[in-house]
Design a protein around this motif. Sequence first.
Motif, mmCIF file in Angstrom:
data_model
loop_
_atom_site.group_PDB
_atom_site.id
_atom_site.type_symbol
_atom_site.label_atom_id
_atom_site.label_comp_id
_atom_site.label_asym_id
_atom_site.label_seq_id
_atom_site.Cartn_x
_atom_site.Cartn_y
_atom_site.Cartn_z
ATOM 1 N N GLY A 25 -11.104 11.711 6.640
ATOM 2 C CA GLY A 25 -11.689 11.364 7.931
ATOM 3 C C GLY A 25 -11.101 10.070 8.467
ATOM 4 O O GLY A 25 -10.444 9.317 7.745
ATOM 5 N N ARG A 26 -11.343 9.816 9.729
ATOM 6 C CA ARG A 26 -10.811 8.605 10.366
ATOM 7 C C ARG A 26 -11.298 7.329 9.688
ATOM 8 O O ARG A 26 -10.614 6.321 9.710
ATOM 9 C CB ARG A 26 -11.206 8.562 11.836
ATOM 10 N N ASP A 27 -12.476 7.374 9.128
ATOM 11 C CA ASP A 27 -13.037 6.176 8.510
ATOM 12 C C ASP A 27 -12.980 6.231 6.987
ATOM 13 O O ASP A 27 -13.716 5.531 6.308
ATOM 14 C CB ASP A 27 -14.475 5.961 8.979
ATOM 15 N N GLU A 28 -12.082 7.065 6.449
ATOM 16 C CA GLU A 28 -11.942 7.191 5.000
ATOM 17 C C GLU A 28 -10.568 6.716 4.550
ATOM 18 O O GLU A 28 -9.565 6.944 5.217
ATOM 19 C CB GLU A 28 -12.102 8.644 4.553
ATOM 20 N N LEU A 29 -10.560 6.072 3.400
ATOM 21 C CA LEU A 29 -9.327 5.657 2.757
ATOM 22 C C LEU A 29 -9.351 6.198 1.329
ATOM 23 O O LEU A 29 -10.364 6.727 0.886
ATOM 24 C CB LEU A 29 -9.217 4.131 2.744
ATOM 25 N N THR A 62 -4.891 11.039 -13.293
ATOM 26 C CA THR A 62 -5.227 10.072 -12.249
ATOM 27 C C THR A 62 -6.361 10.647 -11.408
ATOM 28 O O THR A 62 -6.333 11.812 -11.038
ATOM 29 C CB THR A 62 -4.022 9.775 -11.338
ATOM 30 N N ARG A 63 -7.335 9.827 -11.132
ATOM 31 C CA ARG A 63 -8.448 10.247 -10.291
ATOM 32 C C ARG A 63 -8.277 9.612 -8.918
ATOM 33 O O ARG A 63 -7.977 8.432 -8.797
ATOM 34 C CB ARG A 63 -9.771 9.825 -10.915
ATOM 35 N N ALA A 64 -8.437 10.425 -7.889
ATOM 36 C CA ALA A 64 -8.358 9.963 -6.502
ATOM 37 C C ALA A 64 -9.733 10.102 -5.861
ATOM 38 O O ALA A 64 -10.390 11.129 -6.025
ATOM 39 C CB ALA A 64 -7.338 10.791 -5.723
ATOM 40 N N TYR A 65 -10.143 9.062 -5.170
ATOM 41 C CA TYR A 65 -11.453 9.033 -4.509
ATOM 42 C C TYR A 65 -11.262 8.840 -3.011
ATOM 43 O O TYR A 65 -10.359 8.125 -2.583
ATOM 44 C CB TYR A 65 -12.285 7.860 -5.031
ATOM 45 N N ARG A 66 -12.142 9.454 -2.222
ATOM 46 C CA ARG A 66 -12.235 9.145 -0.790
ATOM 47 C C ARG A 66 -13.325 8.094 -0.645
ATOM 48 O O ARG A 66 -14.455 8.330 -1.071
ATOM 49 C CB ARG A 66 -12.676 10.365 0.008
ATOM 50 N N VAL A 67 -12.995 6.981 -0.044
ATOM 51 C CA VAL A 67 -13.969 5.906 0.127
ATOM 52 C C VAL A 67 -14.031 5.496 1.590
ATOM 53 O O VAL A 67 -13.037 5.591 2.309
ATOM 54 C CB VAL A 67 -13.625 4.673 -0.752
ATOM 55 N N PRO A 68 -15.194 5.027 2.029
ATOM 56 C CA PRO A 68 -15.274 4.493 3.398
ATOM 57 C C PRO A 68 -14.345 3.284 3.539
ATOM 58 O O PRO A 68 -14.175 2.512 2.593
ATOM 59 C CB PRO A 68 -16.739 4.072 3.534
ATOM 60 N N ASP A 69 -13.737 3.144 4.718
ATOM 61 C CA ASP A 69 -12.772 2.056 4.893
ATOM 62 C C ASP A 69 -13.379 0.676 4.654
ATOM 63 O O ASP A 69 -12.731 -0.199 4.105
ATOM 64 C CB ASP A 69 -12.060 2.121 6.238
ATOM 65 N N ASP A 70 -14.653 0.487 4.999
ATOM 66 C CA ASP A 70 -15.261 -0.821 4.763
ATOM 67 C C ASP A 70 -15.437 -1.094 3.265
ATOM 68 O O ASP A 70 -15.376 -2.233 2.813
ATOM 69 C CB ASP A 70 -16.579 -0.980 5.510
ATOM 70 N N GLU A 71 -15.617 -0.036 2.467
ATOM 71 C CA GLU A 71 -15.722 -0.218 1.020
ATOM 72 C C GLU A 71 -14.381 -0.629 0.429
ATOM 73 O O GLU A 71 -14.310 -1.455 -0.475
ATOM 74 C CB GLU A 71 -16.230 1.055 0.338
ATOM 75 N N PHE A 72 -13.302 -0.066 0.963
ATOM 76 C CA PHE A 72 -11.976 -0.454 0.482
ATOM 77 C C PHE A 72 -11.726 -1.921 0.811
ATOM 78 O O PHE A 72 -11.222 -2.674 -0.019
ATOM 79 C CB PHE A 72 -10.887 0.429 1.095
ATOM 80 N N ASP A 73 -12.076 -2.334 2.023
ATOM 81 C CA ASP A 73 -11.931 -3.741 2.393
ATOM 82 C C ASP A 73 -12.693 -4.639 1.426
ATOM 83 O O ASP A 73 -12.190 -5.678 1.002
ATOM 84 C CB ASP A 73 -12.425 -3.992 3.821
#
Length: 130
Positions: free
Chosen positions: A114-118, A64-75
Amino acid sequence: MATTDSNAAASEASIDRAIIERAADAADVEVGRLCDALVVLHADLIGRHAQFERDCDYVTVDGTRAYRVPDDEFDALLDGFGFDEAERLGAQYAHTEQAKLLFAQSVRGDDNFGRDELGVVIGIDTAEQF
């Protein structure tokens, strides 16, 4: 729509069953509805590895690969699926918690988002492994 059980969703969506159940509770959504949303989302995410690898920090643990993405990208990822707010929140929680766990389990031992990462987690197809 048929409701996916948490064991099947955990397998198909590469997210631990306990995390799915906690996410459903936190988002106040039925486990079956969240499972359905996670399976549909994962099917779409499978083809996005290259995009995430270019743009995001990631680790791979046990297929399984896990990525850190900006919260707006997840949205933006969730747009177009027709998920209600509870399903969106549950999917975000489940993906982020699983990603944090995988980052912590990796050789890097890092789960400090980070606070803005999901997080986004995607199973790796054997065809995608090089």
